[in-house]
Design an enzyme around this catalytic site. Sequence first.
Site, mmCIF file in Angstrom:
data_model
loop_
_atom_site.group_PDB
_atom_site.id
_atom_site.type_symbol
_atom_site.label_atom_id
_atom_site.label_comp_id
_atom_site.label_asym_id
_atom_site.label_seq_id
_atom_site.Cartn_x
_atom_site.Cartn_y
_atom_site.Cartn_z
ATOM 1 C CE LYS A 22 28.183 37.463 44.817
ATOM 2 N NZ LYS A 22 28.466 38.219 46.033
ATOM 3 C CG ASP A 151 31.819 37.922 42.652
ATOM 4 O OD1 ASP A 151 32.744 37.320 43.238
ATOM 5 O OD2 ASP A 151 31.125 38.808 43.195
HETATM 6 O O1 C5P Z 1 37.035 41.435 40.368
HETATM 7 P P1 C5P Z 1 36.046 42.544 40.477
HETATM 8 O O2 C5P Z 1 36.110 43.494 39.307
HETATM 9 O O3 C5P Z 1 34.662 42.104 40.759
HETATM 10 O O4 C5P Z 1 36.485 43.372 41.743
HETATM 11 C C1 C5P Z 1 35.977 44.649 42.015
HETATM 12 C C2 C5P Z 1 36.823 45.281 43.097
HETATM 13 O O5 C5P Z 1 36.609 44.618 44.344
HETATM 14 C C3 C5P Z 1 38.315 45.204 42.859
HETATM 15 O O6 C5P Z 1 38.759 46.272 42.097
HETATM 16 C C4 C5P Z 1 38.856 45.259 44.272
HETATM 17 O O7 C5P Z 1 38.839 46.591 44.757
HETATM 18 C C5 C5P Z 1 37.808 44.505 45.065
HETATM 19 N N1 C5P Z 1 38.146 43.076 45.235
HETATM 20 C C6 C5P Z 1 39.163 42.730 46.103
HETATM 21 N N2 C5P Z 1 39.475 41.409 46.283
HETATM 22 C C7 C5P Z 1 38.775 40.449 45.645
HETATM 23 C C8 C5P Z 1 37.718 40.772 44.765
HETATM 24 C C9 C5P Z 1 37.427 42.112 44.584
HETATM 25 O O8 C5P Z 1 39.812 43.589 46.699
HETATM 26 N N3 C5P Z 1 39.083 39.172 45.861
#
Ligand code: C5P
Length: 313
Positions: A22, A151
């Site tokens: 993406k 994501d």
């Molecule tokens: O959800 P995911 O595991 O992909 O997120 C990885 C990191 O990215 C989270 O631990 C956080 O630090 C950051 N993040 C965030 N806000 C979001 C998505 C991700 O702060 N909406």
Amino acid sequence: MTVDSNRTDSTRTAVTVRVPAKVNVQLAVGAARPDGFHDLANVFLAVGLYDEVTVTPADGLRITCSGPDAGEVPLDRSNLAARAAQLLAARYGRGPEVGVHIHIDKDIPVAGGMAGGSADAAGALVACDALWGTGASRDELLALCAELGSDVPFSLVGGAALGTGRGERLRPLEVGGTFHWVFAAAEGGLSTPAVYREFDRLTAGTEVPVPQAAPELLDALWQGDAVALAGALTNDLQPAALSLFPSLARTLAVGRGAGALAGIVSGSGPTTAFLVADEDAGVAVAAALRGSGLCRAVRVTGSPADGATVLPG
Ligand code: C5P
């Protein structure tokens, strides 16, 4: 999206699922929430760069990977694809020991801001679901995707969507045409949490607006208007990515100088994305980027692309 095909064919001994990368055509980031995440208005567009995830029955859980970046992919239980298989098995009574071999044929840059790990998780989930015939509904699979990462739901659905919350609550968007892109993978990766931390540092003491999708951007997508989309591309994480990876500014300048309509950091980076008028413009921009010596790999492709798709077995 063709997640349903072959879902319950218990005679299959291998299932392969193709999952797209993406690009975020808008990434509006709000202030940090008490849980550490950030509220987003995240306009996702799936692009024609794919990982293929193949699952076969095995005695234990095993992961292998092929492709140019294979050496950088963790092959243990920390791999998001392994966690997806374990989560599905636990919820559908196949645990505690998961017997599956997951092979990832990787074309999406690793740690590049193009949701490669999320794609592998969505692919493993859909592939194991088909292999095991769990009978999970699409909404149940999407809920598991949201548990795995912000994501991951979009990797399952593909196309184009507005993600709100931490990006996992999706509203599909209509796209009125094909867009042409050039993606430049940088030497090295960026950690998503580190980029969000840098965003917090750079915005400390300022009023961070509530994130909202830009109407002109949604309209440009709907019209399939590349020039209008180029004028509307925004990424609130870009200053943070540039702060941690300063050479990306030069990469952006090279792509724009070679005729791209716009250049932007993809998600948390460090992959840069260039929107171009057509394939010929893409070839010219790609040549300039390759010649710059700033990029590890350069790819020309289109959007939107289908989400996780079970390939004929
Ligand atoms: O959800 P995911 O595991 O992909 O997120 C990885 C990191 O990215 C989270 O631990 C956080 O630090 C950051 N993040 C965030 N806000 C979001 C998505 C991700 O702060 N909406």
